[in-house]
Motif scaffolding. Structure first.
Motif, PDB file in Angstrom:
ATOM      1  N   THR A  61       0.831  -1.204   0.000  1.00 10.67           N
ATOM      2  CA  THR A  61       0.000   0.000   0.000  1.00 10.67           C
ATOM      3  C   THR A  61       0.864   1.251   0.000  1.00 10.67           C
ATOM      4  O   THR A  61       2.011   1.222   0.442  1.00 10.67           O
ATOM      5  N   LEU A  62       0.291   2.348  -0.535  1.00 11.47           N
ATOM      6  CA  LEU A  62       0.940   3.655  -0.473  1.00 11.47           C
ATOM      7  C   LEU A  62      -0.092   4.596   0.142  1.00 11.47           C
ATOM      8  O   LEU A  62      -1.195   4.748  -0.402  1.00 11.47           O
ATOM      9  N   ASP A  63       0.226   5.196   1.264  1.00 12.29           N
ATOM     10  CA  ASP A  63      -0.735   6.006   2.018  1.00 12.29           C
ATOM     11  C   ASP A  63      -2.066   5.259   2.177  1.00 12.29           C
ATOM     12  O   ASP A  63      -3.144   5.833   1.943  1.00 12.29           O
ATOM     13  N   ASP A  64      -1.967   4.004   2.552  1.00 11.23           N
ATOM     14  CA  ASP A  64      -3.102   3.117   2.817  1.00 11.23           C
ATOM     15  C   ASP A  64      -3.936   2.728   1.593  1.00 11.23           C
ATOM     16  O   ASP A  64      -4.928   2.009   1.717  1.00 11.23           O
ATOM     17  N   GLU A  65      -3.537   3.203   0.423  1.00  8.20           N
ATOM     18  CA  GLU A  65      -4.203   2.768  -0.806  1.00  8.20           C
ATOM     19  C   GLU A  65      -3.466   1.562  -1.376  1.00  8.20           C
ATOM     20  O   GLU A  65      -2.223   1.545  -1.377  1.00  8.20           O
ATOM     21  N   ASN A  66      -4.218   0.603  -1.912  1.00  6.57           N
ATOM     22  CA  ASN A  66      -3.581  -0.534  -2.572  1.00  6.57           C
ATOM     23  C   ASN A  66      -2.671  -0.039  -3.704  1.00  6.57           C
ATOM     24  O   ASN A  66      -3.043   0.828  -4.483  1.00  6.57           O
ATOM     25  N   LEU A  67      -1.456  -0.590  -3.770  1.00  4.45           N
ATOM     26  CA  LEU A  67      -0.473  -0.105  -4.747  1.00  4.45           C
ATOM     27  C   LEU A  67      -0.439  -0.957  -6.024  1.00  4.45           C
ATOM     28  O   LEU A  67       0.216  -0.613  -7.001  1.00  4.45           O
ATOM     29  N   VAL A  68      -1.166  -2.069  -6.026  1.00  3.05           N
ATOM     30  CA  VAL A  68      -1.111  -2.967  -7.181  1.00  3.05           C
ATOM     31  C   VAL A  68      -2.170  -2.590  -8.223  1.00  3.05           C
ATOM     32  O   VAL A  68      -3.351  -2.485  -7.898  1.00  3.05           O
ATOM     33  N   GLU A  69      -1.684  -2.357  -9.433  1.00  4.30           N
ATOM     34  CA  GLU A  69      -2.567  -1.968 -10.543  1.00  4.30           C
ATOM     35  C   GLU A  69      -3.464  -0.798 -10.187  1.00  4.30           C
ATOM     36  O   GLU A  69      -4.661  -0.784 -10.501  1.00  4.30           O
ATOM     37  N   ASN A  70      -2.874   0.201  -9.544  1.00  8.21           N
ATOM     38  CA  ASN A  70      -3.633   1.381  -9.135  1.00  8.21           C
ATOM     39  C   ASN A  70      -2.870   2.614  -9.620  1.00  8.21           C
ATOM     40  O   ASN A  70      -1.901   3.053  -9.010  1.00  8.21           O
ATOM     41  N   SER A  72      -3.369   5.809  -9.695  1.00  6.82           N
ATOM     42  CA  SER A  72      -3.212   7.035  -8.907  1.00  6.82           C
ATOM     43  C   SER A  72      -2.120   6.858  -7.864  1.00  6.82           C
ATOM     44  O   SER A  72      -1.340   7.774  -7.602  1.00  6.82           O
ATOM     45  N   ALA A  73      -2.039   5.669  -7.270  1.00  7.57           N
ATOM     46  CA  ALA A  73      -0.947   5.403  -6.324  1.00  7.57           C
ATOM     47  C   ALA A  73       0.386   5.287  -7.063  1.00  7.57           C
ATOM     48  O   ALA A  73       1.410   5.835  -6.625  1.00  7.57           O
ATOM     49  N   LEU A  74       0.381   4.605  -8.197  1.00  9.12           N
ATOM     50  CA  LEU A  74       1.628   4.421  -8.951  1.00  9.12           C
ATOM     51  C   LEU A  74       2.214   5.744  -9.448  1.00  9.12           C
ATOM     52  O   LEU A  74       3.430   5.864  -9.617  1.00  9.12           O
ATOM     53  N   GLY A  75       1.354   6.734  -9.664  1.00  8.02           N
ATOM     54  CA  GLY A  75       1.817   8.053 -10.097  1.00  8.02           C
ATOM     55  C   GLY A  75       2.621   8.773  -9.035  1.00  8.02           C
ATOM     56  O   GLY A  75       3.255   9.786  -9.299  1.00  8.02           O
ATOM     57  N   LYS A  76       2.587   8.240  -7.811  1.00  5.35           N
ATOM     58  CA  LYS A  76       3.351   8.862  -6.724  1.00  5.35           C
ATOM     59  C   LYS A  76       4.750   8.275  -6.573  1.00  5.35           C
ATOM     60  O   LYS A  76       5.510   8.682  -5.695  1.00  5.35           O
ATOM     61  N   LEU A  77       5.052   7.238  -7.371  1.00  3.64           N
ATOM     62  CA  LEU A  77       6.406   6.672  -7.257  1.00  3.64           C
ATOM     63  C   LEU A  77       7.059   6.528  -8.620  1.00  3.64           C
ATOM     64  O   LEU A  77       6.401   6.500  -9.653  1.00  3.64           O
ATOM     65  N   TYR A  78       8.376   6.483  -8.578  1.00  5.26           N
ATOM     66  CA  TYR A  78       9.154   6.347  -9.809  1.00  5.26           C
ATOM     67  C   TYR A  78      10.313   5.391  -9.543  1.00  5.26           C
ATOM     68  O   TYR A  78      10.985   5.498  -8.526  1.00  5.26           O
ATOM     69  N   LEU A  79      10.516   4.456 -10.449  1.00  5.22           N
ATOM     70  CA  LEU A  79      11.648   3.527 -10.328  1.00  5.22           C
ATOM     71  C   LEU A  79      12.612   3.718 -11.487  1.00  5.22           C
ATOM     72  O   LEU A  79      12.239   3.601 -12.649  1.00  5.22           O
ATOM     73  N   MET A  80      13.850   4.027 -11.157  1.00  5.90           N
ATOM     74  CA  MET A  80      14.911   4.032 -12.159  1.00  5.90           C
ATOM     75  C   MET A  80      15.703   2.740 -11.987  1.00  5.90           C
ATOM     76  O   MET A  80      16.217   2.470 -10.907  1.00  5.90           O
ATOM     77  N   ASN A  81      15.779   1.927 -13.034  1.00  4.41           N
ATOM     78  CA  ASN A  81      16.620   0.728 -12.939  1.00  4.41           C
ATOM     79  C   ASN A  81      17.210   0.363 -14.297  1.00  4.41           C
ATOM     80  O   ASN A  81      17.244   1.204 -15.204  1.00  4.41           O
ATOM     81  N   ASP A  82      17.698  -0.863 -14.437  1.00  2.51           N
ATOM     82  CA  ASP A  82      18.393  -1.235 -15.666  1.00  2.51           C
ATOM     83  C   ASP A  82      17.462  -1.512 -16.840  1.00  2.51           C
ATOM     84  O   ASP A  82      17.921  -1.638 -17.968  1.00  2.51           O
ATOM     85  N   VAL A  83      16.171  -1.603 -16.574  1.00  4.21           N
ATOM     86  CA  VAL A  83      15.232  -1.842 -17.667  1.00  4.21           C
ATOM     87  C   VAL A  83      14.885  -0.506 -18.313  1.00  4.21           C
ATOM     88  O   VAL A  83      14.445   0.422 -17.635  1.00  4.21           O
ATOM     89  N   ASP A  84      15.115  -0.397 -19.608  1.00  6.05           N
ATOM     90  CA  ASP A  84      14.797   0.856 -20.281  1.00  6.05           C
ATOM     91  C   ASP A  84      13.350   0.872 -20.716  1.00  6.05           C
ATOM     92  O   ASP A  84      12.909   0.024 -21.474  1.00  6.05           O
ATOM     93  N   MET A  85      12.643   1.863 -20.196  1.00  7.60           N
ATOM     94  CA  MET A  85      11.234   1.990 -20.519  1.00  7.60           C
ATOM     95  C   MET A  85      11.050   2.766 -21.815  1.00  7.60           C
ATOM     96  O   MET A  85       9.951   2.891 -22.305  1.00  7.60           O
ATOM     97  N   TYR A  86      12.115   3.320 -22.338  1.00 11.33           N
ATOM     98  CA  TYR A  86      11.973   4.290 -23.416  1.00 11.33           C
ATOM     99  C   TYR A  86      12.457   3.726 -24.739  1.00 11.33           C
ATOM    100  O   TYR A  86      13.356   2.905 -24.810  1.00 11.33           O
ATOM    101  N   ASN A  87      11.826   4.240 -25.792  1.00 12.37           N
ATOM    102  CA  ASN A  87      12.211   3.919 -27.148  1.00 12.37           C
ATOM    103  C   ASN A  87      13.625   4.453 -27.400  1.00 12.37           C
ATOM    104  O   ASN A  87      13.910   5.614 -27.129  1.00 12.37           O
TER     105      ASN A  87
END
Lengths: 292, 292
Positions: A61-70, A72-87
């Motif tokens: 959860t993020l601020d008590d909201e379910n974080l899976v497939e959500n 509005s919650a996912l918009g509050k976090l960002y992950l930088m890692n080795d997988v390139d999300m960009y073209n």
């Protein structure tokens, strides 16, 4: 604002536990270090938090909201890692715009300042950057998204010493100007030690340490003296590492000392270099070859 | 056996010099460090040597044979870098066999020993490895091919401290058992310093240093003393870095000292930490954003 809560999280790959019943929290406005050997499960944990992988068990959860497939919650976090999300053929400045569309805003002014400091050409196509500049491009995005929880998996991968210093400085600056949570997973532990407020260590699919840095410091001891006396004194304590210097032996102890035993005159308790303690704590336990 | 000779090599990308009239040699059975900032041109140089890129100008030979589009000469060298030559769905042990086909042999026994030390699963598909194990997989191949010239571009990318130590140890072991040339490009300069015999520094498209480590050591000085006297003494010398400690100022000087000037009693010439000298020498000059 209760932060991110992870409870009872498990994940297997090919019948092998990669994460085994993990429960952790990431609170607002704090800088976390996520440490651990190659293959310990750090990247898997981060990928699950960012919904790029799904857990077999557990709740997020993020601020008590379910974080899976959500979204509005996912918009509050960002992950930088080795997988390139960009073209690969997309220009870096176009990726800034693309990121703005998802996150609602983007700090173009800061991005420009960072691009100048790192001397990166933002008109360049993403796929054209060398290893180091590839990381820099992703770092700039991560520092300029409006998200409250920024996860950085190996943020200095391939960076030279100068660029690593710029990143650490900018991390501290942006954090003080706009507090938010950073979770940094890195293998260059010594360089990041001064920045961290809280450290989590992942080892063999479990969280083996989850403490504020000041508490870790209070529990860390270096016992130094002649071999025999020192060995005798540390017996039964939680020894995480040892080093010798000539005839002297030093034991790194994590946790309580033995109050019943009398410290011989020749043996001393010294302040521990935190960086060394982290390295010893991180290197405890085993590893396994497959990840992600 | 005259080694690899590169003469008058130039390469531009988008009208910008990435390598500008470079001439260097790699001799048999020597460990070279190829140092330089992100974007300095190191990777481009290595890619040209391995025929993955072509130079605009210049000649390349290996034991006096032309090295460009010449399979027999190319079979004597191996480049490990960030470009994956292998099919992601191929298992690591199948990649060993594939490598044997090109190079004529492969040290399976050593590969097995390395796999055990690094705890990597050789039955795993190449594309399934995490960042660190991805590097380990490529390192094992690089250490087991029969080539006489092994180029390692960022060989510890994403490796934890323990795995980095294993790699440095194995590099020294395999080098002493079967001498050959290793050229190591890395940003973790401090860790590799003791291993290198010869150092080349690439800066702004040029080779700015090309010396044996013992000669570098002879030319490296640290001048320490009170600010005013020390500054006066080092004036006109080749100052590459400075540090201060309380009222004391230290200047890192590379090259001759001034024999005409008298050293004040308060100023001392000290032995330089080679690692720091490399970092200062590497960080001189500029950088540019685009590479490859």
């Amino acid at each position: 604002m209760t932060g991110i809560k992870i409870d009872g999280l498990s994940k297997k790959f090919r019948k092998k536990n990669v994460l085994d019943n993990i429960s952790v929290e990431f609170k607002p406005n704090k800088i976390y270090g996520l440490l651990g050997r190659n293959g310990a499960g750090k990247s898997t944990l981060l990928n699950i938090i960012a919904n790029r992988l799904y857990a077999d068990q557990g709740t997020l959860t993020l601020d008590d909201e379910n974080l899976v497939e959500n979204d509005s919650a996912l918009g509050k976090l960002y992950l930088m890692n080795d997988v390139d999300m960009y073209n690969k053929s997309m220009r870096l400045d176009k990726i800034f715009e693309y990121t703005e569309q998802f996150y609602g805003s983007f700090d173009y002014e800061y991005a420009e300042k960072l691009a100048e400091r790192f001397k990166i050409d933002t008109h360049q196509k993403f796929g054209k950057f060398s290893t180091g500049y590839h990381t820099i491009a992703k770092l700039i995005i991560a520092l300029c998204v409006p998200a409250d929880y920024i996860f950085l998996d190996e943020p200095v991968l391939g960076l030279d010493a100068n660029h690593r210093t710029i990143f650490y400085e900018e991390l501290m600056t942006t954090y003080s100007e706009r507090p938010r949570t950073f979770v940094v997973a890195t293998h260059l532990i010594g360089e990041i030690t001064n920045i961290l407020e809280h450290v989590m260590i992942v080892s063999e699919s479990k969280i083996t340490l989850d403490e504020d840095v000041e508490d870790i410091l209070a529990k860390s001891h270096l016992i130094v003296g002649p071999q025999a006396e020192t060995k005798d004194y540390v017996e039964g304590l939680n020894i995480v590492g040892k080093e010798s210097l000539g005839n002297l032996q030093g034991y790194y102890v994590y946790g309580d000392l033995n109050d019943d035993k009398i410290l011989p005159d020749t043996v001393q308790i010294e302040r521990v270099d935190l960086q060394k303690m982290f390295i010893y704590l991180t290197n405890q336990g085993g590893e396994n070859g497959v990840n992600k």
